[in-house]
Design an enzyme around this catalytic site. Structure first.
Site, PDB file in Angstrom:
ATOM      1  N   GLU A 134     -54.390 -52.645 -25.700  1.00 30.00           N
ATOM      2  CA  GLU A 134     -55.210 -52.985 -24.493  1.00 30.00           C
ATOM      3  C   GLU A 134     -55.051 -52.165 -23.228  1.00 30.00           C
ATOM      4  O   GLU A 134     -54.049 -52.158 -22.770  1.00 30.00           O
ATOM      5  CB  GLU A 134     -55.256 -54.482 -24.269  1.00 30.00           C
ATOM      6  CG  GLU A 134     -55.406 -55.282 -25.574  1.00 30.00           C
ATOM      7  CD  GLU A 134     -54.856 -56.819 -25.106  1.00 30.00           C
ATOM      8  OE1 GLU A 134     -54.453 -57.155 -24.131  1.00 30.00           O
ATOM      9  OE2 GLU A 134     -54.890 -57.599 -26.087  1.00 30.00           O
ATOM     10  N   ASP A 166     -45.280 -59.992 -22.618  1.00 32.41           N
ATOM     11  CA  ASP A 166     -44.620 -60.651 -23.621  1.00 32.41           C
ATOM     12  C   ASP A 166     -45.243 -61.869 -24.000  1.00 32.41           C
ATOM     13  O   ASP A 166     -45.192 -62.235 -25.153  1.00 32.41           O
ATOM     14  CB  ASP A 166     -43.011 -61.105 -22.906  1.00 32.41           C
ATOM     15  CG  ASP A 166     -43.062 -61.444 -21.409  1.00 32.41           C
ATOM     16  OD1 ASP A 166     -44.210 -61.854 -21.122  1.00 32.41           O
ATOM     17  OD2 ASP A 166     -42.217 -61.185 -20.669  1.00 32.41           O
ATOM     18  N   GLY A 167     -45.745 -62.624 -23.108  1.00 28.11           N
ATOM     19  CA  GLY A 167     -46.525 -63.973 -23.612  1.00 28.11           C
ATOM     20  C   GLY A 167     -47.756 -63.846 -24.324  1.00 28.11           C
ATOM     21  O   GLY A 167     -48.158 -64.887 -24.988  1.00 28.11           O
ATOM     22  N   PHE A 168     -48.491 -62.557 -24.651  1.00 31.12           N
ATOM     23  CA  PHE A 168     -49.328 -62.285 -25.346  1.00 31.12           C
ATOM     24  C   PHE A 168     -48.965 -61.740 -26.910  1.00 31.12           C
ATOM     25  O   PHE A 168     -50.062 -61.835 -27.491  1.00 31.12           O
ATOM     26  CB  PHE A 168     -50.178 -61.159 -24.618  1.00 31.12           C
ATOM     27  CG  PHE A 168     -50.839 -61.397 -23.437  1.00 31.12           C
ATOM     28  CD1 PHE A 168     -50.656 -62.495 -22.614  1.00 31.12           C
ATOM     29  CD2 PHE A 168     -51.157 -60.470 -22.467  1.00 31.12           C
ATOM     30  CE1 PHE A 168     -51.196 -62.875 -21.385  1.00 31.12           C
ATOM     31  CE2 PHE A 168     -51.641 -60.585 -21.563  1.00 31.12           C
ATOM     32  CZ  PHE A 168     -51.661 -61.889 -20.846  1.00 31.12           C
ATOM     33  N   GLU A 175     -54.457 -59.318 -30.025  1.00 32.61           N
ATOM     34  CA  GLU A 175     -53.049 -58.881 -30.571  1.00 32.61           C
ATOM     35  C   GLU A 175     -52.963 -59.022 -31.945  1.00 32.61           C
ATOM     36  O   GLU A 175     -52.388 -58.100 -32.649  1.00 32.61           O
ATOM     37  CB  GLU A 175     -52.282 -59.721 -29.867  1.00 32.61           C
ATOM     38  CG  GLU A 175     -51.860 -59.406 -28.249  1.00 32.61           C
ATOM     39  CD  GLU A 175     -52.900 -59.867 -27.414  1.00 32.61           C
ATOM     40  OE1 GLU A 175     -53.012 -59.460 -26.275  1.00 32.61           O
ATOM     41  OE2 GLU A 175     -53.809 -60.781 -27.956  1.00 32.61           O
ATOM     42  N   GLN A 177     -49.479 -56.148 -24.230  1.00 27.91           N
ATOM     43  CA  GLN A 177     -49.591 -55.748 -22.824  1.00 27.91           C
ATOM     44  C   GLN A 177     -48.768 -56.629 -21.982  1.00 27.91           C
ATOM     45  O   GLN A 177     -48.008 -56.057 -20.931  1.00 27.91           O
ATOM     46  CB  GLN A 177     -51.109 -56.334 -22.174  1.00 27.91           C
ATOM     47  CG  GLN A 177     -51.257 -55.617 -20.815  1.00 27.91           C
ATOM     48  CD  GLN A 177     -52.867 -56.092 -20.752  1.00 27.91           C
ATOM     49  OE1 GLN A 177     -53.385 -56.966 -20.122  1.00 27.91           O
ATOM     50  NE2 GLN A 177     -53.651 -55.016 -20.656  1.00 27.91           N
ATOM     51  N   HIS A 232     -46.774 -64.176 -18.520  1.00 29.36           N
ATOM     52  CA  HIS A 232     -46.737 -62.850 -18.231  1.00 29.36           C
ATOM     53  C   HIS A 232     -45.161 -62.635 -17.902  1.00 29.36           C
ATOM     54  O   HIS A 232     -44.877 -61.446 -17.362  1.00 29.36           O
ATOM     55  CB  HIS A 232     -47.703 -62.637 -16.851  1.00 29.36           C
ATOM     56  CG  HIS A 232     -49.129 -62.370 -17.040  1.00 29.36           C
ATOM     57  ND1 HIS A 232     -49.987 -63.384 -17.372  1.00 29.36           N
ATOM     58  CD2 HIS A 232     -50.055 -61.237 -17.099  1.00 29.36           C
ATOM     59  CE1 HIS A 232     -50.964 -63.008 -17.522  1.00 29.36           C
ATOM     60  NE2 HIS A 232     -50.989 -61.862 -17.263  1.00 29.36           N
TER      61      HIS A 232
END
Length: 320
Positions: A24, A79-81, A55, A77, A124
Site C-alpha cells: 500500500e 505491524d497491526g495491519f 493485506e 504498512q 500502529h
C-alpha cells in the site's frame, strides 16, 4: 536505517529482474516512511506496485507470483495491519515447501515496520514477531543498525525461504556507517556481540539494542561489565553465541518490546538454562511489554522497556 533499507531494495531490484515490490502506497508515495521513495520512478509500476488496501490480497497475490518464479517483497504498512494476512502467511506461505516435500520454494519477503516509540494510534504500534517465529517454515529477522538493515534485506530477498523482515520503526531515522561494497562477515541468522562484557549477558533485538547499549554504558560507570548480544534472527535463533557468552558471565537478562508472557525471551531462557545450568549463577530475568493490549500513546512510555527497566534487571541479576 530507513534510507539503508531503501538502498538495499534498490540494489536487489537492480541485480535481479524477478524481484518486485508490492504494498500500500509503496510506489508513488514511496511508503508511509518513505523507505521506497523513488523506486517506482526508476523501476516502473510493474516492479514497484501500489496495491489495494487489502493485506490478505497482497500476500495471496505474492504467494502466487513466488510460485511462478518471482521474488516478491511485500510491505505491511504497519505491524497491526498484518493480521488480515495471517492465514495466508501461516497456512500457505509457511507450509508450501514442506507440503510439496521440498519441490516448491517460496522466495517471499514480508517487510513489517514494528514496535512502539512514535506515539501512534491503535494498530500502529505492536510487536507480533512471536506469532511468526512460532510458525515452522518462516524465517524471522530484525536489524538494529543501518548497516545490518542494508545487508539483511538483500540476504532476505535472496533466500529461497519466506522471510519476515521486522523493521524497528522508531529507529528509521537513526544514522550509522554503511559499507555498500563489502558485506559484514556474519550470516543472516547469526547473532552479534554489540558490546563485550564479562559480568552479565544482555540479549536483545531490534529497537532495544540501542537501549541496551545505553544501559550497558550506565552499568559500566558503576563497575558492572555487561555483554550486549543483538540476536538479529528470531527464527532460527543463534543459541550458540548466547550460550558461549553465558558460560563466561553466568548471568542472563533478555529484553524485548513484545509482552514477556510467551515471548521470544521465554524460549531463549529455557534453552540457555538447559545448556548452561551448571554455569548459571542466577535465574534468567526477562524484561518486556506487559500482558495487555498495546496502550494508548500517552501510556506508551510505561509499556515499552526503557534504560531504567533494563538496568533494574541487570542490577538484580548481578546481585544474586
Amino acid at each position: 536505517m530507513g534510507a539503508a533499507i531503501g538502498a538495499g531494495l534498490r540494489r536487489a531490484l537492480d541485480a535481479d529482474p524477478t524481484v518486485l515490490l508490492m504494498g500500500e502506497d509503496v510506489g508513488r508515495l514511496g511508503g508511509v516512511f518513505r523507505v521506497t521513495e523513488g523506486l517506482q520512478k526508476d523501476f516502473g509500476a510493474k516492479r514497484v506496485i501500489d496495491t489495494p488496501l487489502a493485506e490478505s490480497g497482497i500476500i495471496g497475490t505474492a504467494f502466487g507470483m513466488a510460485l511462478r518464479g518471482f521474488r516478491p517483497v511485500c510491505e505491511i504498512q504497519f505491524d497491526g495491519f498484518i493480521y488480515p494476512a495471517f492465514n495466508q502467511i501461516v497456512a500457505q506461505v509457511a507450509k508450501i515447501h514442506y507440503r510439496t516435500a521440498g519441490a516448491v520454494q517460496m522466495p517471499l519477503t514480508i517487510r513489517v515496520p514494528y514496535g512502539g516509540g512514535l506515539g501512534a494510534v491503535e494498530h500502529h504500534a505492536e510487536s507480533p514477531e512471536a506469532y511468526f517465529a512460532h510458525t515452522a517454515g518462516l524465517r524471522v529477522v530484525t536489524p538494529s543498525s543501518p548497516s545490518d538493515a542494508y545487508w539483511m534485506i538483500q540476504e532476505s530477498i535472496a533466500d529461497d525461504d519466506p522471510v519476515l523482515f521486522f523493521e524497528p520503526k522508531r529507529r528509521y531515522w537513526e544514522k550509522g556507517p554503511v559499507d555498500t561494497v563489502t558485506a559484514p562477515d556474519i550470516s543472516l541468522h547469526q547473532a552479534r556481540i554489540a558490546h563485550p562484557g564479562g559480568d552479565v549477558t544482555l540479549a536483545v533485538y531490534g529497537a532495544l539494542v540501542a537501549t541496551a547499549l545505553a544501559a550497558a554504558a550506565h552499568a559500566g560507570a558503576d563497575g558492572l561489565s555487561v555483554e550486549v548480544i543483538d540476536l538479529r534472527s528470531l527464527s532460527p535463533i543463534d543459541f550458540d553465541t548466547i550460550e558461549e557468552s553465558v558460560r563466561r558471565t553466568g548471568r542472563l537478562v533478555i529484553a524485548h518490546e513484545a509482552p514477556v508472557f510467551l515471548g521470544l525471551g521465554a524460549e531463549v531462557a529455557a534453552r540457555i538454562t538447559e545448556r548452561c545450568f551448571f554455569q548459571m549463577e542466577a535465574p534468567v530475568l526477562r524484561v518486556g511489554g506487559f500482558h495487555i493490549p498495546y496502550p494508548a500513546s500517552r501510556a506508551e512510555s510505561h509499556y515499552v522497556p526503557d534504560t531504567d527497566r533494563i538496568l533494574d534487571a541487570v542490577y538484580r541479576v548481578a546481585a544474586l
